[in-house]
Write a protein that holds these residues in place. Structure first.
Motif, PDB file in Angstrom:
ATOM      1  N   ALA A  58       0.857  -1.182   0.000  1.00  0.00           N
ATOM      2  CA  ALA A  58       0.000   0.000   0.000  1.00  0.00           C
ATOM      3  C   ALA A  58       0.898   1.239   0.000  1.00  0.00           C
ATOM      4  O   ALA A  58       1.741   1.402   0.892  1.00  0.00           O
ATOM      5  CB  ALA A  58      -0.910  -0.004   1.219  1.00  0.00           C
ATOM      6  N   CYS A  59       0.730   2.086  -1.003  1.00  0.00           N
ATOM      7  CA  CYS A  59       1.660   3.208  -1.177  1.00  0.00           C
ATOM      8  C   CYS A  59       1.015   4.300  -2.022  1.00  0.00           C
ATOM      9  O   CYS A  59       0.414   4.021  -3.052  1.00  0.00           O
ATOM     10  CB  CYS A  59       2.938   2.713  -1.848  1.00  0.00           C
ATOM     11  N   ASP A  60       1.163   5.538  -1.584  1.00  0.00           N
ATOM     12  CA  ASP A  60       0.809   6.694  -2.406  1.00  0.00           C
ATOM     13  C   ASP A  60       2.032   7.027  -3.245  1.00  0.00           C
ATOM     14  O   ASP A  60       2.996   7.626  -2.753  1.00  0.00           O
ATOM     15  CB  ASP A  60       0.427   7.876  -1.516  1.00  0.00           C
ATOM     16  N   VAL A  61       2.015   6.612  -4.514  1.00  0.00           N
ATOM     17  CA  VAL A  61       3.221   6.743  -5.343  1.00  0.00           C
ATOM     18  C   VAL A  61       3.481   8.167  -5.808  1.00  0.00           C
ATOM     19  O   VAL A  61       4.480   8.427  -6.476  1.00  0.00           O
ATOM     20  CB  VAL A  61       3.172   5.788  -6.555  1.00  0.00           C
ATOM     21  N   GLY A  62       2.611   9.099  -5.449  1.00  0.00           N
ATOM     22  CA  GLY A  62       2.852  10.500  -5.766  1.00  0.00           C
ATOM     23  C   GLY A  62       3.615  11.232  -4.679  1.00  0.00           C
ATOM     24  O   GLY A  62       3.837  12.436  -4.786  1.00  0.00           O
ATOM     25  N   ARG A  63       4.040  10.502  -3.636  1.00  0.00           N
ATOM     26  CA  ARG A  63       4.763  11.109  -2.513  1.00  0.00           C
ATOM     27  C   ARG A  63       6.131  10.459  -2.369  1.00  0.00           C
ATOM     28  O   ARG A  63       6.274   9.238  -2.436  1.00  0.00           O
ATOM     29  CB  ARG A  63       3.948  10.972  -1.230  1.00  0.00           C
ATOM     30  N   GLU A  64       7.134  11.279  -2.146  1.00  0.00           N
ATOM     31  CA  GLU A  64       8.525  10.827  -2.199  1.00  0.00           C
ATOM     32  C   GLU A  64       8.876   9.809  -1.120  1.00  0.00           C
ATOM     33  O   GLU A  64       9.461   8.750  -1.422  1.00  0.00           O
ATOM     34  CB  GLU A  64       9.456  12.038  -2.101  1.00  0.00           C
ATOM     35  N   LYS A  65       8.571  10.072   0.134  1.00  0.00           N
ATOM     36  CA  LYS A  65       8.993   9.173   1.207  1.00  0.00           C
ATOM     37  C   LYS A  65       8.311   7.809   1.140  1.00  0.00           C
ATOM     38  O   LYS A  65       8.984   6.774   1.303  1.00  0.00           O
ATOM     39  CB  LYS A  65       8.778   9.842   2.558  1.00  0.00           C
ATOM     40  N   PRO A  66       6.993   7.746   0.907  1.00  0.00           N
ATOM     41  CA  PRO A  66       6.375   6.422   0.758  1.00  0.00           C
ATOM     42  C   PRO A  66       6.961   5.616  -0.401  1.00  0.00           C
ATOM     43  O   PRO A  66       7.100   4.393  -0.294  1.00  0.00           O
ATOM     44  CB  PRO A  66       4.897   6.753   0.523  1.00  0.00           C
ATOM     45  N   VAL A  67       7.311   6.278  -1.498  1.00  0.00           N
ATOM     46  CA  VAL A  67       7.921   5.578  -2.630  1.00  0.00           C
ATOM     47  C   VAL A  67       9.281   5.017  -2.232  1.00  0.00           C
ATOM     48  O   VAL A  67       9.624   3.870  -2.551  1.00  0.00           O
ATOM     49  CB  VAL A  67       8.046   6.511  -3.850  1.00  0.00           C
ATOM     50  N   ALA A  68      10.078   5.805  -1.517  1.00  0.00           N
ATOM     51  CA  ALA A  68      11.390   5.338  -1.075  1.00  0.00           C
ATOM     52  C   ALA A  68      11.245   4.111  -0.179  1.00  0.00           C
ATOM     53  O   ALA A  68      12.005   3.129  -0.321  1.00  0.00           O
ATOM     54  CB  ALA A  68      12.129   6.452  -0.345  1.00  0.00           C
ATOM     55  N   ARG A  69      10.284   4.145   0.737  1.00  0.00           N
ATOM     56  CA  ARG A  69      10.075   2.996   1.624  1.00  0.00           C
ATOM     57  C   ARG A  69       9.615   1.769   0.837  1.00  0.00           C
ATOM     58  O   ARG A  69      10.066   0.643   1.087  1.00  0.00           O
ATOM     59  CB  ARG A  69       9.049   3.342   2.704  1.00  0.00           C
ATOM     60  N   ALA A  70       8.720   1.988  -0.119  1.00  0.00           N
ATOM     61  CA  ALA A  70       8.204   0.870  -0.918  1.00  0.00           C
ATOM     62  C   ALA A  70       9.320   0.195  -1.703  1.00  0.00           C
ATOM     63  O   ALA A  70       9.412  -1.044  -1.742  1.00  0.00           O
ATOM     64  CB  ALA A  70       7.113   1.359  -1.859  1.00  0.00           C
ATOM     65  N   PHE A  71      10.186   0.977  -2.308  1.00  0.00           N
ATOM     66  CA  PHE A  71      11.237   0.384  -3.133  1.00  0.00           C
ATOM     67  C   PHE A  71      12.354  -0.230  -2.288  1.00  0.00           C
ATOM     68  O   PHE A  71      13.066  -1.129  -2.765  1.00  0.00           O
ATOM     69  CB  PHE A  71      11.755   1.382  -4.153  1.00  0.00           C
ATOM     70  N   ALA A  72      12.490   0.201  -1.050  1.00  0.00           N
ATOM     71  CA  ALA A  72      13.400  -0.513  -0.154  1.00  0.00           C
ATOM     72  C   ALA A  72      12.872  -1.913   0.109  1.00  0.00           C
ATOM     73  O   ALA A  72      13.638  -2.895   0.134  1.00  0.00           O
ATOM     74  CB  ALA A  72      13.555   0.264   1.158  1.00  0.00           C
ATOM     75  N   ARG A  73      11.565  -2.050   0.297  1.00  0.00           N
ATOM     76  CA  ARG A  73      10.963  -3.376   0.466  1.00  0.00           C
ATOM     77  C   ARG A  73      11.096  -4.211  -0.803  1.00  0.00           C
ATOM     78  O   ARG A  73      11.385  -5.408  -0.762  1.00  0.00           O
ATOM     79  CB  ARG A  73       9.482  -3.246   0.832  1.00  0.00           C
ATOM     80  N   ILE A  74      10.881  -3.562  -1.952  1.00  0.00           N
ATOM     81  CA  ILE A  74      10.987  -4.280  -3.229  1.00  0.00           C
ATOM     82  C   ILE A  74      12.408  -4.797  -3.431  1.00  0.00           C
ATOM     83  O   ILE A  74      12.618  -5.937  -3.860  1.00  0.00           O
ATOM     84  CB  ILE A  74      10.561  -3.361  -4.396  1.00  0.00           C
ATOM     85  N   ALA A  75      13.391  -3.966  -3.116  1.00  0.00           N
ATOM     86  CA  ALA A  75      14.786  -4.381  -3.288  1.00  0.00           C
ATOM     87  C   ALA A  75      15.097  -5.596  -2.427  1.00  0.00           C
ATOM     88  O   ALA A  75      15.793  -6.524  -2.870  1.00  0.00           O
ATOM     89  CB  ALA A  75      15.718  -3.224  -2.933  1.00  0.00           C
ATOM     90  N   ALA A  76      14.566  -5.608  -1.199  1.00  0.00           N
ATOM     91  CA  ALA A  76      14.817  -6.746  -0.310  1.00  0.00           C
ATOM     92  C   ALA A  76      14.112  -7.998  -0.813  1.00  0.00           C
ATOM     93  O   ALA A  76      14.643  -9.112  -0.717  1.00  0.00           O
ATOM     94  CB  ALA A  76      14.350  -6.399   1.103  1.00  0.00           C
ATOM     95  N   TRP A  77      12.922  -7.827  -1.384  1.00  0.00           N
ATOM     96  CA  TRP A  77      12.128  -8.976  -1.841  1.00  0.00           C
ATOM     97  C   TRP A  77      12.652  -9.508  -3.171  1.00  0.00           C
ATOM     98  O   TRP A  77      12.776 -10.713  -3.371  1.00  0.00           O
ATOM     99  CB  TRP A  77      10.672  -8.573  -1.972  1.00  0.00           C
ATOM    100  N   ALA A  78      12.954  -8.591  -4.091  1.00  0.00           N
ATOM    101  CA  ALA A  78      13.365  -9.008  -5.439  1.00  0.00           C
ATOM    102  C   ALA A  78      14.800  -9.511  -5.463  1.00  0.00           C
ATOM    103  O   ALA A  78      15.153 -10.375  -6.271  1.00  0.00           O
ATOM    104  CB  ALA A  78      13.186  -7.858  -6.425  1.00  0.00           C
ATOM    105  N   GLY A  79      15.637  -8.938  -4.620  1.00  0.00           N
ATOM    106  CA  GLY A  79      17.015  -9.427  -4.513  1.00  0.00           C
ATOM    107  C   GLY A  79      17.893  -9.046  -5.682  1.00  0.00           C
ATOM    108  O   GLY A  79      18.727  -8.148  -5.576  1.00  0.00           O
ATOM    109  N   ASP A  80      17.696  -9.694  -6.816  1.00  0.00           N
ATOM    110  CA  ASP A  80      18.599  -9.507  -7.950  1.00  0.00           C
ATOM    111  C   ASP A  80      18.096  -8.479  -8.954  1.00  0.00           C
ATOM    112  O   ASP A  80      18.534  -8.462 -10.095  1.00  0.00           O
ATOM    113  CB  ASP A  80      18.845 -10.841  -8.655  1.00  0.00           C
ATOM    114  N   GLY A  81      17.182  -7.611  -8.558  1.00  0.00           N
ATOM    115  CA  GLY A  81      16.718  -6.548  -9.431  1.00  0.00           C
ATOM    116  C   GLY A  81      15.342  -6.820 -10.006  1.00  0.00           C
ATOM    117  O   GLY A  81      14.710  -7.832  -9.703  1.00  0.00           O
ATOM    118  N   ILE A  82      14.860  -5.893 -10.808  1.00  0.00           N
ATOM    119  CA  ILE A  82      13.558  -6.027 -11.460  1.00  0.00           C
ATOM    120  C   ILE A  82      13.723  -5.866 -12.968  1.00  0.00           C
ATOM    121  O   ILE A  82      14.662  -5.220 -13.437  1.00  0.00           O
ATOM    122  CB  ILE A  82      12.530  -5.017 -10.917  1.00  0.00           C
ATOM    123  N   ASP A  83      12.806  -6.463 -13.696  1.00  0.00           N
ATOM    124  CA  ASP A  83      12.893  -6.469 -15.159  1.00  0.00           C
ATOM    125  C   ASP A  83      12.004  -5.433 -15.827  1.00  0.00           C
ATOM    126  O   ASP A  83      12.267  -5.018 -16.962  1.00  0.00           O
ATOM    127  CB  ASP A  83      12.515  -7.856 -15.683  1.00  0.00           C
TER     128      ASP A  83
END
Length: 256
Positions: A58-83
């Motif tokens: 759950a993320c408001d992608v129009g706001r900087e800090k929530p986006v940063a937090r979301a992509f930190a989670r994505i980086a941890a989950w995806a591990g080797d990057g995204i396509d």
């Protein structure tokens, strides 16, 4: 077409084109990260994704800090990057009323929900995209970037800005990352809303007849276009605007 390790991030994934695209890529074997402000819609979507194959945030992608937090989670989950990153988020209703009555705060809501969100998410996703060979970004604009109806100023500006951002990113991020835009026309998203808002398609013959293709568009029409742009088959396609509208923007319509 792709390996099971391929990962896609989709904004505005809770409903409509975003939901349909998430399910389409999951069926292709991709890992799917779904972002949306609507936690209830995300919970529904999460239950539809294969176990272990999806991550909902759950993320408001129009706001900087929530986006940063979301992509930190994505980086941890995806591990080797995204396509692939699909910047689909936006305000679905294009009508903002007369220009003289349009408040700056309302104008900014349309811009932030679509254009600012695409900038923030693309910037945050770039390090993850650059880890993968053949990575791409797909921005979901609109045929209203090319033609307008009355009282759609902010929506048209946001979608037109997305088209310009697309070619700027394609030049700036290539050759490592390809960037393209899809411009949907009239797409029936009613069946793809969350359960308490979903409704069946109900089109008049005159609605269908406006399209040279003979019908209104479906969410699947857009999802399959995105899938092609994200695939190696589109490896020589970047900086482009792909109009998917059944030919509607090419048809002359006269007043009766």
């Amino acid at each position: 077409m792709t390996t099971a390790a391929s990962t896609i991030v989709i904004t505005g994934a809770g409903a409509g084109i975003g939901r349909g695209t998430a399910l389409h890529f999951a069926a292709l074997g991709w890992r799917v990260v779904a972002l949306d402000r609507d936690a209830k819609a995300l919970k529904e979507l999460g239950a539809m994704l294969p176990r272990g194959q999806g991550l909902t945030i759950a993320c408001d992608v129009g706001r900087e800090k929530p986006v940063a937090r979301a992509f930190a989670r994505i980086a941890a989950w995806a591990g080797d990057g995204i396509d692939c990153l699909v910047n689909n988020a936006g305000i679905a209703d294009p009508y903002c009323g007369p220009l003289e009555d349009l408040a700056l705060a309302d104008w900014q809501r349309w811009i932030d929900a679509s254009l600012t969100a695409a900038f923030l998410c693309s910037r945050a996703a770039l390090p993850l995209l650059q880890r993968r060979s053949g990575a791409s970004v797909v921005n979901i604009a609109s045929t209203r970037a090319l033609q307008s109806e009355p009282d759609t100023y902010a929506y048209a500006a946001a979608k037109g800005g997305l088209c310009a951002l697309t070619h700027a990113m394609a030049v700036g991020l290539g050759p490592k990352v390809r960037v393209n835009a899809v411009l949907p026309g009239w797409i029936e998203t009613g069946p793809w809303q969350r359960a308490d808002r979903a409704h069946a398609a109900d089109h008049r013959p005159i609605d269908e007849a406006q399209h040279p293709a003979g019908r209104v568009g479906t969410v699947q029409d857009i999802a399959t276009t995105i899938a092609w742009l994200a695939s190696p088959d589109a490896g020589f396609v970047t900086g482009q605007q792909i109009v998917v509208d059944g030919g509607m923007t090419r048809k002359m319509i006269y007043a009766e």
